[in-house]
Each structure stands twice: as C-alpha cells, then as structure tokens.
Design a protein around this motif. Structure first.
Motif, PDB file in Angstrom:
ATOM      1  N   LYS A  73      45.436  76.620  -5.262  1.00 17.65           N
ATOM      2  CA  LYS A  73      46.338  75.574  -5.762  1.00 17.65           C
ATOM      3  C   LYS A  73      47.273  76.066  -6.875  1.00 17.65           C
ATOM      4  CE  LYS A  73      46.257  70.814  -7.496  1.00 17.65           C
ATOM      5  NZ  LYS A  73      45.365  69.669  -7.867  1.00 17.65           N
ATOM      6  N   PRO A  74      46.755  76.689  -7.940  1.00 17.24           N
ATOM      7  CA  PRO A  74      47.686  77.180  -8.980  1.00 17.24           C
ATOM      8  C   PRO A  74      48.587  78.308  -8.482  1.00 17.24           C
ATOM      9  CG  PRO A  74      45.427  77.866  -9.455  1.00 17.24           C
ATOM     10  CD  PRO A  74      45.357  76.901  -8.333  1.00 17.24           C
ATOM     11  N   ALA A  75      48.079  79.124  -7.548  1.00 14.67           N
ATOM     12  CA  ALA A  75      48.894  80.212  -7.018  1.00 14.67           C
ATOM     13  C   ALA A  75      50.057  79.668  -6.193  1.00 14.67           C
ATOM     14  CB  ALA A  75      48.034  81.150  -6.173  1.00 14.67           C
ATOM     15  N   TRP A  76      49.800  78.613  -5.411  1.00 14.83           N
ATOM     16  CA  TRP A  76      50.872  77.975  -4.630  1.00 14.83           C
ATOM     17  C   TRP A  76      51.936  77.408  -5.571  1.00 14.83           C
ATOM     18  CZ3 TRP A  76      51.916  77.672   0.563  1.00 14.83           C
ATOM     19  CH2 TRP A  76      52.913  76.760   0.963  1.00 14.83           C
ATOM     20  N   GLN A 106      52.538  78.269  -8.691  1.00 11.91           N
ATOM     21  CA  GLN A 106      53.184  79.354  -9.412  1.00 11.91           C
ATOM     22  C   GLN A 106      54.256  80.034  -8.560  1.00 11.91           C
ATOM     23  OE1 GLN A 106      50.413  82.132 -11.104  1.00 11.91           O
ATOM     24  NE2 GLN A 106      51.991  83.343 -12.133  1.00 11.91           N
ATOM     25  N   ALA A 107      54.059  80.010  -7.243  1.00 11.22           N
ATOM     26  CA  ALA A 107      55.032  80.596  -6.317  1.00 11.22           C
ATOM     27  C   ALA A 107      56.212  79.666  -6.058  1.00 11.22           C
ATOM     28  CB  ALA A 107      54.351  80.955  -5.003  1.00 11.22           C
ATOM     29  N   GLY A 108      56.223  78.495  -6.720  1.00 13.41           N
ATOM     30  CA  GLY A 108      57.324  77.554  -6.573  1.00 13.41           C
ATOM     31  C   GLY A 108      57.073  76.440  -5.594  1.00 13.41           C
ATOM     32  N   GLY A 109      55.831  76.318  -5.119  1.00 11.41           N
ATOM     33  CA  GLY A 109      55.497  75.287  -4.157  1.00 11.41           C
ATOM     34  C   GLY A 109      54.954  74.026  -4.804  1.00 11.41           C
ATOM     35  N   LYS A 110      54.735  73.003  -3.972  1.00  9.60           N
ATOM     36  CA  LYS A 110      54.227  71.717  -4.438  1.00  9.60           C
ATOM     37  C   LYS A 110      53.046  71.286  -3.570  1.00  9.60           C
ATOM     38  CE  LYS A 110      55.658  66.917  -5.288  1.00  9.60           C
ATOM     39  NZ  LYS A 110      56.779  65.939  -5.164  1.00  9.60           N
ATOM     40  N   VAL A 111      51.974  70.844  -4.217  1.00  6.24           N
ATOM     41  CA  VAL A 111      50.832  70.284  -3.492  1.00  6.24           C
ATOM     42  C   VAL A 111      51.098  68.798  -3.321  1.00  6.24           C
ATOM     43  CG1 VAL A 111      48.346  69.866  -3.494  1.00  6.24           C
ATOM     44  CG2 VAL A 111      49.248  72.009  -4.442  1.00  6.24           C
ATOM     45  N   VAL A 112      51.411  68.375  -2.086  1.00  6.29           N
ATOM     46  CA  VAL A 112      51.818  66.989  -1.848  1.00  6.29           C
ATOM     47  C   VAL A 112      50.653  66.083  -1.500  1.00  6.29           C
ATOM     48  CG1 VAL A 112      54.160  67.630  -1.185  1.00  6.29           C
ATOM     49  CG2 VAL A 112      52.379  67.486   0.589  1.00  6.29           C
ATOM     50  N   ALA A 113      49.514  66.665  -1.150  1.00  4.28           N
ATOM     51  CA  ALA A 113      48.330  65.857  -0.821  1.00  4.28           C
ATOM     52  C   ALA A 113      47.088  66.724  -0.967  1.00  4.28           C
ATOM     53  CB  ALA A 113      48.423  65.310   0.601  1.00  4.28           C
ATOM     54  N   GLU A 114      45.980  66.085  -1.294  1.00  4.01           N
ATOM     55  CA  GLU A 114      44.721  66.814  -1.472  1.00  4.01           C
ATOM     56  C   GLU A 114      43.575  65.936  -1.007  1.00  4.01           C
ATOM     57  OE1 GLU A 114      42.491  69.534  -4.910  1.00  4.01           O
ATOM     58  OE2 GLU A 114      44.432  68.584  -5.310  1.00  4.01           O
ATOM     59  N   ASN A 115      42.965  66.321   0.106  1.00  3.26           N
ATOM     60  CA  ASN A 115      41.899  65.510   0.677  1.00  3.26           C
ATOM     61  C   ASN A 115      40.852  66.388   1.362  1.00  3.26           C
ATOM     62  OD1 ASN A 115      40.615  62.997   1.429  1.00  3.26           O
ATOM     63  ND2 ASN A 115      41.318  63.389   3.509  1.00  3.26           N
ATOM     64  N   PRO A 116      39.986  67.063   0.596  1.00  2.83           N
ATOM     65  CA  PRO A 116      38.905  67.847   1.210  1.00  2.83           C
ATOM     66  C   PRO A 116      37.991  66.949   2.041  1.00  2.83           C
ATOM     67  CG  PRO A 116      39.149  68.361  -1.119  1.00  2.83           C
ATOM     68  CD  PRO A 116      39.968  67.129  -0.871  1.00  2.83           C
TER      69      PRO A 116
END
Length: 389
Positions: free
Chosen positions: A187-190, A192-202
C-alpha cells in the motif's frame, strides 16, 4: 542325509533372517516434521508442499542416506493444521515430543510465528516456507526461510501494473497474516509511486467460495488494478468473479497464489490477462526447472507447482546439511551448514536456483516472475524488471 540337508537349509535361512533383521535395525530413522493445511480451503497448497517433501525423501532414501558413518532412513511425518496457527503449535510440539524431529517445516506465516515462540528452547530447526521478511528479521537462530523474501516483488510488480493499466488500485486480497504483511508493504509503495488506493476489502479466502459481494464492493470505485492473492484456488475464484462482474483491468497477485493452479480452476490464462505474479514452474524454461518438471510429471502424472519444487529442495538441502554437520539430532549444527548445503546441491535438486542462505537465515535466488500477455505466460527476470525504466 536328507534330514541333515534340510537342517542346513533351516540354519542358513535363520542366519539370513537374522542378518536382514540386523541390517534393518542398523538403519535408523530420522524424521522431518510437517504441519500445514491438508484439509479446508488451502488444502491443495498444503498437499503440494508435502508432495515436494515426500518426493525428496524418497530420492534420498533410494540413493542411501548416511550421516557420520551411520545409515538412516529419512521419513516425513505430516500433521494437518487447517491453516490454524494455534493448531500448528500443538502439532509441532507433538512432532518434537513423539517423533523426535530435529527439523519441522511449516508453510504459513501464522504457524511459523507460533512455532518461533518456542522452537529455540525446544531445539528444533524451523524450515519456514514463507517469503515474509519478519521471519528472519526476528533473529531466531533456528529458522531458515526457504523462498526469498517477498519485498523484492513489490516495486517491480507496481511498476509493471501501473504502466500498463493505471494508478487506481483496489486491495482485495486474503485476510490472513501473510496477506496482511503483503498489504502493509504494498500500500505505501503504491502510493509512493504516485498511485491511489481507491478501495480496500480483504476477504476470507480460506473460508469462502463466493466472492461476488466483496469484489463488487471494490469495483464500485473503478479500479484500474486489483491487488489479490491467497491460496491458489480461491484466488482463481476472485479473478473469475471479477471478470464476470465486468472488470477489465490488471491483477497484481501475491506470491502465495500460483498462476498455473489458478488456470486449472478458471480454464486457462485468458482470465488473468495483464496479471503479474510468480512464474509457474511449468513455464520456466531453465534447464534445471525443465528437468524437475519432467521428472515430476513422470512420477505423479501432473504438473508441479513452486510449492512442490521449493520444499523438495529444502528437504534435499536439510539432508545435505545433516551430512556436512555429521549429525541428525543437533539442529544448531545442521542450521550452521544450510548455506553450504544449498550451494552444493546439484541442479537437479535445485530447480528454482536457490543460491545460498544469508547469515540471518533467509534464502537468496535467481528469481523469475510471470506476466500474462495474449493469454500466455511470459517469463521475466525479476532483477531486470526492477532495473527497467
């Protein structure tokens, strides 16, 4: 005269029987323990691990296993823990106390951590089949991590997926400890690469077979990429149900899930188009891998996964380490020889090219990963992918 001849034959038969009995007693048994999922949602994964171990033990016994001038038979003792760390701890205690195992293999991080709470005190070498870096970072002196740590996959996987599909990712992987560790690194690596976490549902991959509601929930946020993975079969169902719900993007698949096993569930690689994950052994064209695949297919009439090959190699390396240490009962001495053991393995016993063990017990290897392009698997050297601009 006839009576004397019969008597001679009888005496000779008894002598031969006693000699055979003596030879049997001379060959002592050394046991390597296994605690993993042999039933439940992750049963295929656990059985693959065990098959690799048993295949190695069979080969070792056929060639003859001698340590310190004594002949031994190597035996794998397997107990089912259904992926439950508490049961893993109970199983390993039983393996130590009842079966006197100098080494045990555990193929899931929750169980590994449970065993690390007592393995040094109980004097048993833990063969940890997980790529979780925390396993070796803890400083446990009687642990060996079999595959290289997964953190080496994170940035190359992100680079590939982001360049092909876009910067919005939905996290929909499993909810067990290993998957959580992957998420914590990913998650932090994504971002940091300029991406966005738009949803999180394990999701509970090991307990469910219907993932429509969970997948539908993350798709409402229009992700370009889905970050998924757990055991291979449920991971395949997540892909299948995502495609059925209209997802057109790419997948980042954590290394626990194997694309070839997934393909068997969903009818080929087409559904995982654009995915990146670990390279299926059957798609690895290195000579050592091809040799192992052919040997396994001939013996078992099916394809091997990397769980099979890596744990096959681990058992072979452990046997070599015992020979180098001249002991089957001193786990510290065996652990001290594991680096030399891996390095001395012939290529036929090392299809994944593990090239050594670090001081803290983590393996290193010449690693290849896989992308799916045009419905076919493409092998990519991980170091080259990481270095690409």
């Amino acid at each position: 005269m006839q009576m004397k001849t019969k008597l001679k034959y009888l005496v000779a038969s008894i002598a031969v029987g006693m000699a055979a009995s003596g030879a049997a007693f001379a060959q002592e048994v050394v046991k390597i323990g296994y605690s993993g999922p042999l039933s439940g949602g992750a049963a295929l994964y656990g059985k693959n691990v065990l098959t690799g171990m048993e295949m190695a033990a069979k080969e070792i016994n056929e060639r003859g296993f001698e340590v310190g001038g004594k002949k031994y038979k190597l035996e794998i003792v397997a107990l089912d823990d259904q992926y439950n760390p508490a049961q893993t701890g109970v199983n390993v205690q039983r393996l130590i106390q009842q079966h006197k195992t100098p080494a045990v293999l555990v193929p899931h991080s929750g169980g590994i951590f449970a065993v690390q709470a007592f393995n040094e005190k109980s004097k048993v070498l833990l063969l940890a089949y997980t790529s979780l870096p925390q396993v070796t970072a803890r400083g446990n002196q009687l642990s060996i991590r079999i595959p290289p740590e997964f953190t080496g996959y994170v940035n190359p996987f992100i680079k590939h997926a982001m360049s092909k599909y876009g910067k919005n990712v939905a996290i929909a992987n499993a909810d067990h400890d290993y998957a959580k560790a992957w998420t914590a690194a990913f998650k932090p690596a994504w971002e940091q690469a300029g991406g966005k976490v738009v949803a999180e549902n394990p999701m509970s991959y090991n307990k469910a077979t219907d993932f429509y509601s969970g997948v539908s929930r993350v798709m409402q946020n229009n992700p370009d990429v889905m970050f998924i993975g757990g055991a291979s079969e449920p991971t395949a169902l997540v892909v299948k149900q995502a495609r059925e719900l209209g997802f057109k993007g790419g997948f980042i698949i954590i290394d626990q899930a194997k694309m070839d096993e997934m393909a068997k569930v969903i009818g080929g690689y087409g559904a995982i188009e654009g995915a990146i994950g670990v390279l299926p052994l059957v798609e690895d064209n290195r000579p050592s891998s091809r040799l192992f695949v052919h040997k396994f297919q001939k013996a078992y009439q099916k394809d091997p996964s990397s769980e099979v090959s890596l744990n096959y190699t681990a058992v072979h390396a452990t046997a070599v380490a015992m020979k180098l240490a001249k002991t089957v009962s001193d786990p510290a001495a065996i652990r001290a020889q594991m680096d030399k053991a891996f390095k001395s393995l012939p290529s036929e016993h090392n299809p994944n090219e593990i090239n050594g063990v670090t001081e803290n017990g983590g393996s290193t290897a010449n690693t290849y990963v896989a992308t799916v392009e045009g419905g076919k698997v493409k092998a990519v050297n991980l170091q080259n992918l990481a270095a690409a601009k």
